[in-house]
Design a protein around this motif. Structure first.
Motif, PDB file in Angstrom:
ATOM      1  N   LEU A   1      -0.766  -2.332  18.060  1.00 41.79           N
ATOM      2  CA  LEU A   1       0.063  -2.026  19.227  1.00 41.79           C
ATOM      3  C   LEU A   1      -0.419  -2.792  20.457  1.00 41.79           C
ATOM      4  CD1 LEU A   1       0.087   1.880  18.894  1.00 41.79           C
ATOM      5  CD2 LEU A   1       2.108   0.425  18.595  1.00 41.79           C
ATOM      6  N   TYR A   2      -1.690  -3.179  20.442  1.00 38.08           N
ATOM      7  CA  TYR A   2      -2.323  -3.769  21.626  1.00 38.08           C
ATOM      8  C   TYR A   2      -2.431  -5.291  21.537  1.00 38.08           C
ATOM      9  CZ  TYR A   2      -3.664   0.980  22.901  1.00 38.08           C
ATOM     10  OH  TYR A   2      -3.648   2.307  23.258  1.00 38.08           O
ATOM     11  N   GLY A   3      -2.071  -5.846  20.371  1.00 36.49           N
ATOM     12  CA  GLY A   3      -2.176  -7.296  20.209  1.00 36.49           C
ATOM     13  C   GLY A   3      -3.602  -7.809  20.208  1.00 36.49           C
ATOM     14  N   ILE A   4      -4.548  -6.979  19.763  1.00 37.69           N
ATOM     15  CA  ILE A   4      -5.929  -7.436  19.625  1.00 37.69           C
ATOM     16  C   ILE A   4      -6.416  -7.106  18.217  1.00 37.69           C
ATOM     17  CG2 ILE A   4      -6.610  -7.184  22.058  1.00 37.69           C
ATOM     18  CD1 ILE A   4      -8.154  -4.567  20.463  1.00 37.69           C
ATOM     19  N   THR A   5      -7.531  -7.721  17.811  1.00 39.62           N
ATOM     20  CA  THR A   5      -8.163  -7.313  16.557  1.00 39.62           C
ATOM     21  C   THR A   5      -9.625  -6.985  16.827  1.00 39.62           C
ATOM     22  OG1 THR A   5      -8.689  -9.602  15.995  1.00 39.62           O
ATOM     23  CG2 THR A   5      -6.672  -8.680  15.042  1.00 39.62           C
ATOM     24  N   PRO A   6     -10.186  -6.049  16.061  1.00 36.45           N
ATOM     25  CA  PRO A   6     -11.610  -5.753  16.183  1.00 36.45           C
ATOM     26  C   PRO A   6     -12.433  -6.712  15.317  1.00 36.45           C
ATOM     27  CG  PRO A   6     -10.609  -4.284  14.578  1.00 36.45           C
ATOM     28  CD  PRO A   6      -9.512  -5.183  15.081  1.00 36.45           C
ATOM     29  N   ASP A   7     -13.754  -6.597  15.434  1.00 32.14           N
ATOM     30  CA  ASP A   7     -14.659  -7.297  14.524  1.00 32.14           C
ATOM     31  C   ASP A   7     -15.046  -6.385  13.368  1.00 32.14           C
ATOM     32  OD1 ASP A   7     -15.046  -9.726  16.232  1.00 32.14           O
ATOM     33  OD2 ASP A   7     -15.766  -8.185  17.617  1.00 32.14           O
ATOM     34  N   ILE A   8     -15.120  -5.097  13.684  1.00 35.50           N
ATOM     35  CA  ILE A   8     -15.510  -4.075  12.707  1.00 35.50           C
ATOM     36  C   ILE A   8     -14.616  -2.866  12.974  1.00 35.50           C
ATOM     37  CG2 ILE A   8     -17.402  -2.588  11.896  1.00 35.50           C
ATOM     38  CD1 ILE A   8     -19.375  -4.628  13.158  1.00 35.50           C
ATOM     39  N   MET A   9     -14.238  -2.137  11.917  1.00 36.37           N
ATOM     40  CA  MET A   9     -13.361  -0.977  12.125  1.00 36.37           C
ATOM     41  C   MET A   9     -13.660   0.110  11.102  1.00 36.37           C
ATOM     42  SD  MET A   9      -9.189  -0.875  12.101  1.00 36.37           S
ATOM     43  CE  MET A   9      -9.021  -1.124  10.337  1.00 36.37           C
ATOM     44  N   ALA A  10     -13.686   1.338  11.569  1.00 33.04           N
ATOM     45  CA  ALA A  10     -13.808   2.489  10.680  1.00 33.04           C
ATOM     46  C   ALA A  10     -12.426   3.070  10.430  1.00 33.04           C
ATOM     47  CB  ALA A  10     -14.717   3.544  11.304  1.00 33.04           C
ATOM     48  N   ALA A  11     -12.129   3.366   9.159  1.00 38.56           N
ATOM     49  CA  ALA A  11     -10.873   4.024   8.779  1.00 38.56           C
ATOM     50  C   ALA A  11     -11.228   5.208   7.888  1.00 38.56           C
ATOM     51  CB  ALA A  11      -9.961   3.050   8.043  1.00 38.56           C
ATOM     52  N   ALA A  12     -10.384   6.204   7.849  1.00 37.51           N
ATOM     53  CA  ALA A  12     -10.565   7.335   6.913  1.00 37.51           C
ATOM     54  C   ALA A  12      -9.305   8.193   6.986  1.00 37.51           C
ATOM     55  CB  ALA A  12     -11.830   8.144   7.198  1.00 37.51           C
ATOM     56  N   LYS A  13      -9.442   9.502   7.158  1.00 37.94           N
ATOM     57  CA  LYS A  13      -8.330  10.460   7.242  1.00 37.94           C
ATOM     58  C   LYS A  13      -7.142  10.080   6.332  1.00 37.94           C
ATOM     59  CE  LYS A  13      -9.615  13.300  11.038  1.00 37.94           C
ATOM     60  NZ  LYS A  13     -10.561  12.859  12.050  1.00 37.94           N
ATOM     61  N   GLY A  14      -6.133   9.385   6.809  1.00 35.22           N
ATOM     62  CA  GLY A  14      -4.959   9.119   5.980  1.00 35.22           C
ATOM     63  C   GLY A  14      -5.200   8.259   4.755  1.00 35.22           C
ATOM     64  N   ILE A  15      -6.320   7.577   4.688  1.00 34.35           N
ATOM     65  CA  ILE A  15      -6.539   6.518   3.689  1.00 34.35           C
ATOM     66  C   ILE A  15      -6.450   7.016   2.246  1.00 34.35           C
ATOM     67  CG2 ILE A  15      -9.060   6.753   3.732  1.00 34.35           C
ATOM     68  CD1 ILE A  15      -9.320   3.739   3.437  1.00 34.35           C
TER      69      ILE A  15
ATOM     70  N   GLY B   1      -5.547  12.750   1.438  1.00 34.93           N
ATOM     71  CA  GLY B   1      -6.100  14.086   1.166  1.00 34.93           C
ATOM     72  C   GLY B   1      -7.309  14.007   0.255  1.00 34.93           C
ATOM     73  N   PHE B   2      -7.444  12.905  -0.458  1.00 37.10           N
ATOM     74  CA  PHE B   2      -8.657  12.701  -1.243  1.00 37.10           C
ATOM     75  C   PHE B   2      -9.738  12.158  -0.305  1.00 37.10           C
ATOM     76  CE2 PHE B   2     -11.682  10.924  -4.097  1.00 37.10           C
ATOM     77  CZ  PHE B   2     -11.654  11.801  -5.172  1.00 37.10           C
ATOM     78  N   PRO B   3     -10.986  12.664  -0.400  1.00 36.41           N
ATOM     79  CA  PRO B   3     -12.036  12.214   0.526  1.00 36.41           C
ATOM     80  C   PRO B   3     -12.352  10.728   0.356  1.00 36.41           C
ATOM     81  CG  PRO B   3     -12.715  14.187  -0.673  1.00 36.41           C
ATOM     82  CD  PRO B   3     -11.474  13.679  -1.332  1.00 36.41           C
ATOM     83  N   LEU B   4     -12.012   9.949   1.365  1.00 36.52           N
ATOM     84  CA  LEU B   4     -12.202   8.497   1.303  1.00 36.52           C
ATOM     85  C   LEU B   4     -12.260   7.962   2.726  1.00 36.52           C
ATOM     86  CD1 LEU B   4     -12.212   5.777  -0.275  1.00 36.52           C
ATOM     87  CD2 LEU B   4      -9.714   5.897  -0.344  1.00 36.52           C
ATOM     88  N   GLY B   5     -13.087   6.971   2.918  1.00 36.06           N
ATOM     89  CA  GLY B   5     -13.144   6.270   4.193  1.00 36.06           C
ATOM     90  C   GLY B   5     -13.470   4.823   3.917  1.00 36.06           C
ATOM     91  N   ALA B   6     -13.424   3.992   4.951  1.00 41.18           N
ATOM     92  CA  ALA B   6     -13.730   2.580   4.760  1.00 41.18           C
ATOM     93  C   ALA B   6     -14.230   1.977   6.054  1.00 41.18           C
ATOM     94  CB  ALA B   6     -12.492   1.823   4.282  1.00 41.18           C
ATOM     95  N   CYS B   7     -15.172   1.056   5.910  1.00 38.87           N
ATOM     96  CA  CYS B   7     -15.587   0.228   7.038  1.00 38.87           C
ATOM     97  C   CYS B   7     -15.104  -1.182   6.744  1.00 38.87           C
ATOM     98  CB  CYS B   7     -17.102   0.272   7.203  1.00 38.87           C
ATOM     99  SG  CYS B   7     -17.698  -0.846   8.488  1.00 38.87           S
ATOM    100  N   LEU B   8     -14.279  -1.705   7.636  1.00 40.99           N
ATOM    101  CA  LEU B   8     -13.716  -3.046   7.448  1.00 40.99           C
ATOM    102  C   LEU B   8     -14.355  -3.980   8.460  1.00 40.99           C
ATOM    103  CD1 LEU B   8     -11.367  -0.764   6.919  1.00 40.99           C
ATOM    104  CD2 LEU B   8      -9.888  -2.762   6.701  1.00 40.99           C
ATOM    105  N   ALA B   9     -14.569  -5.246   8.069  1.00 43.80           N
ATOM    106  CA  ALA B   9     -15.198  -6.182   8.992  1.00 43.80           C
ATOM    107  C   ALA B   9     -14.757  -7.608   8.700  1.00 43.80           C
ATOM    108  CB  ALA B   9     -16.726  -6.088   8.880  1.00 43.80           C
ATOM    109  N   THR B  10     -14.880  -8.444   9.720  1.00 43.46           N
ATOM    110  CA  THR B  10     -14.683  -9.872   9.487  1.00 43.46           C
ATOM    111  C   THR B  10     -15.908 -10.411   8.756  1.00 43.46           C
ATOM    112  OG1 THR B  10     -15.764 -10.516  11.549  1.00 43.46           O
ATOM    113  CG2 THR B  10     -13.374 -10.104  11.649  1.00 43.46           C
ATOM    114  N   GLU B  11     -15.760 -11.583   8.171  1.00 48.47           N
ATOM    115  CA  GLU B  11     -16.885 -12.212   7.467  1.00 48.47           C
ATOM    116  C   GLU B  11     -18.054 -12.435   8.426  1.00 48.47           C
ATOM    117  OE1 GLU B  11     -15.870 -15.856   5.473  1.00 48.47           O
ATOM    118  OE2 GLU B  11     -17.811 -15.904   4.449  1.00 48.47           O
ATOM    119  N   GLU B  12     -17.747 -12.909   9.629  1.00 45.18           N
ATOM    120  CA  GLU B  12     -18.790 -13.163  10.629  1.00 45.18           C
ATOM    121  C   GLU B  12     -19.531 -11.865  10.995  1.00 45.18           C
ATOM    122  OE1 GLU B  12     -20.089 -15.784  11.835  1.00 45.18           O
ATOM    123  OE2 GLU B  12     -21.048 -15.114  13.701  1.00 45.18           O
ATOM    124  N   ALA B  13     -18.779 -10.807  11.292  1.00 47.89           N
ATOM    125  CA  ALA B  13     -19.411  -9.559  11.735  1.00 47.89           C
ATOM    126  C   ALA B  13     -20.225  -8.918  10.618  1.00 47.89           C
ATOM    127  CB  ALA B  13     -18.358  -8.581  12.250  1.00 47.89           C
ATOM    128  N   ALA B  14     -19.862  -9.185   9.363  1.00 49.25           N
ATOM    129  CA  ALA B  14     -20.550  -8.554   8.227  1.00 49.25           C
ATOM    130  C   ALA B  14     -21.693  -9.409   7.707  1.00 49.25           C
ATOM    131  CB  ALA B  14     -19.547  -8.275   7.106  1.00 49.25           C
TER     132      ALA B  14
END
Ligand SMILES: *Cc1c(COP(=O)(O)O)cnc(C)c1O
Length: 396
Positions: free
Chosen positions: A232-246, A249-262
């Motif tokens: 919505l903001y027209g930007i991207t992060p270097d690292i991002m945490a996701a979970a809840k809807g992912i 209802g099954f317990p799951l989360g994810a950490c996403l990152a660019t190659e550089e940041a990781a």
């Protein structure tokens, strides 16, 4: 023994759900609730979604869990789908949002370490933030109610006011690793970041070699009508945490990152016994199967706009109670002129509508993303009836 067998850390209400059907929950006594809480933005496909249920059932019978010692065709496939549909180049799977945030914090510190700048360990975070309940995650918020009695907390965090760009930039020093921020604060009261604020943080990261770490645990996964809210903001992060809807209802989360940041996250630096096991991956795949179909995000946007305008029409009729509506898509908050917790209880107990209280006197509406017009009509009817019948407690 007077302590309950279930550790009494939650002030649990009288609703005791035993079954779910689409956008409804059914309680122990057979009573029905319209579920505009969705497990706090978790049940994005509602309850008992046939595709999600079938995929989980099939995977349970095939292979539930193996160690991360072994190759993971299931994990590779889901990670690749996330990489193909986001800013990210790589994904670490966790079992919860707090663990995804934890991995994000570790990835950020490790990036500067790998660059020979181990002193750049401090993340700047924001007032009213919520990042989860681990020691790392409560260290990343300055909210006393979450921190009290758990000291000493982890060093390496500084706090600025949310949406105060200048205040955040003024905290940058030789120890700064980057910023950790929710693009839309959930627990804090559905407070969206200003566009200039998020863009300003992104720009500062680019100028100073810092990392923008987004916590999209609540705002991500279609909730706002985009796959992730930062779109919505027209930007991207270097690292991002996701979970809840992912996991729907099954317990799951994810950490996403660019190659550089990781770049610091090499063999042996991180791990999880369950994280990304085949059963969790099946749930994650099933959610994406539905969410990435043509028209899914447009549906969320359309329903979100309709719900929002219905709420905006209703609010002036009760201007002693309600102040404004804010949020995006189906992550909406009604800011009240009174503490919201009591009104949320009233809607639940007297009108069969489940919502969630949040900070800043806000009632959160977080329905399943598959709601239809009829659910919006029913929710707004219940809200209006609830507001008409509501007598705020006199002591506030
Ligand atoms: C819910 C939430 C978390 C924590 O997720 P858990 O699965 O409860 O650990 C972290 N960040 C945000 C923004 C959240 O809404």
């Amino acid at each position: 023994m007077s302590i309950p067998a279930l550790m009494p850390v939650y002030p649990r209400c009288d609703v005791r759900p035993v079954r779910g059907e689409g956008c409804y929950l059914i309680g122990e006594r057979g009573e029905r609730y319209l579920d505009f809480a969705a497990g706090i933005a978790v049940n994005c496909l509602g309850h008992g979604h046939p595709h999600l249920t079938k995929k989980i059932q099939e995977q349970t019978a095939t292979l539930m869990h193996v160690s991360n010692m072994y190759g993971s065709p299931q994990g590779e496939h889901l990670a690749q789908r996330l990489v193909d549909n986001t800013f990210a180049d790589t994904v670490f799977f966790t079992n919860s949002g707090a663990e995804a945030v934890e991995c994000a914090i570790k990835t950020a510190r490790r990036y500067h370490f790998a660059n020979g700048n181990a002193q750049r360990h401090t993340l700047i975070t924001f007032g009213s933030a919520f990042h989860g309940r681990t020691i790392g995650a409560i260290s990343a918020t300055n909210q006393p109610k979450m921190r009290e009695g758990f000291e000493p907390l982890a060093p390496g965090f500084k706090y600025a006011d949310f949406n105060d760009l200048e205040g955040a930039l003024a905290l940058i020093d030789d120890n700064t690793a980057g910023f950790l921020v929710e693009p839309i604060q959930g627990e804090g009261g559905i407070r969206p970041a200003d566009e200039a604020f998020l863009k300003g943080l992104r720009k500062a990261c680019d100028e100073h070699g810092l990392l923008l770490v987004l916590d999209e645990v609540q705002a991500g996964y279609g909730r706002t009508g985009k796959f992730f809210a930062h779109e919505l903001y027209g930007i991207t992060p270097d690292i991002m945490a996701a979970a809840k809807g992912i996991g729907g209802g099954f317990p799951l989360g994810a950490c996403l990152a660019t190659e550089e940041a990781a770049k610091g996250m090499v063999f042996g630096t991180h791990g999880s016994t369950y994280g990304g096991n085949p059963l969790a991956m099946a749930a994650g795949e099933a959610v994406l199967d539905v969410m990435l179909e043509d028209g899914f995000f447009e549906h969320v946007e359309t329903m979100g706009n309709r719900l929002r305008s219905a709420l905006e029409q209703m609010i002036p009729n009760h201007d002693d109670l309600f102040e404004l509506v804010r949020g995006h898509g189906l992550m909406l908050g009604i800011k009240m002129k009174h503490p919201s917790r009591d009104f949320v209880a009233h809607l639940r107990d007297n009108h069969g509508l489940l919502t969630v209280a949040a900070g800043d006197n806000t009632v959160r509406l977080l329905p399943p993303l598959i709601i239809e017009q009829s659910h919006i009509d029913e929710a707004v009817e219940k809200l209006s009836a609830g507001a008409r019948a509501y007598v705020p407690p006199t002591d506030d």
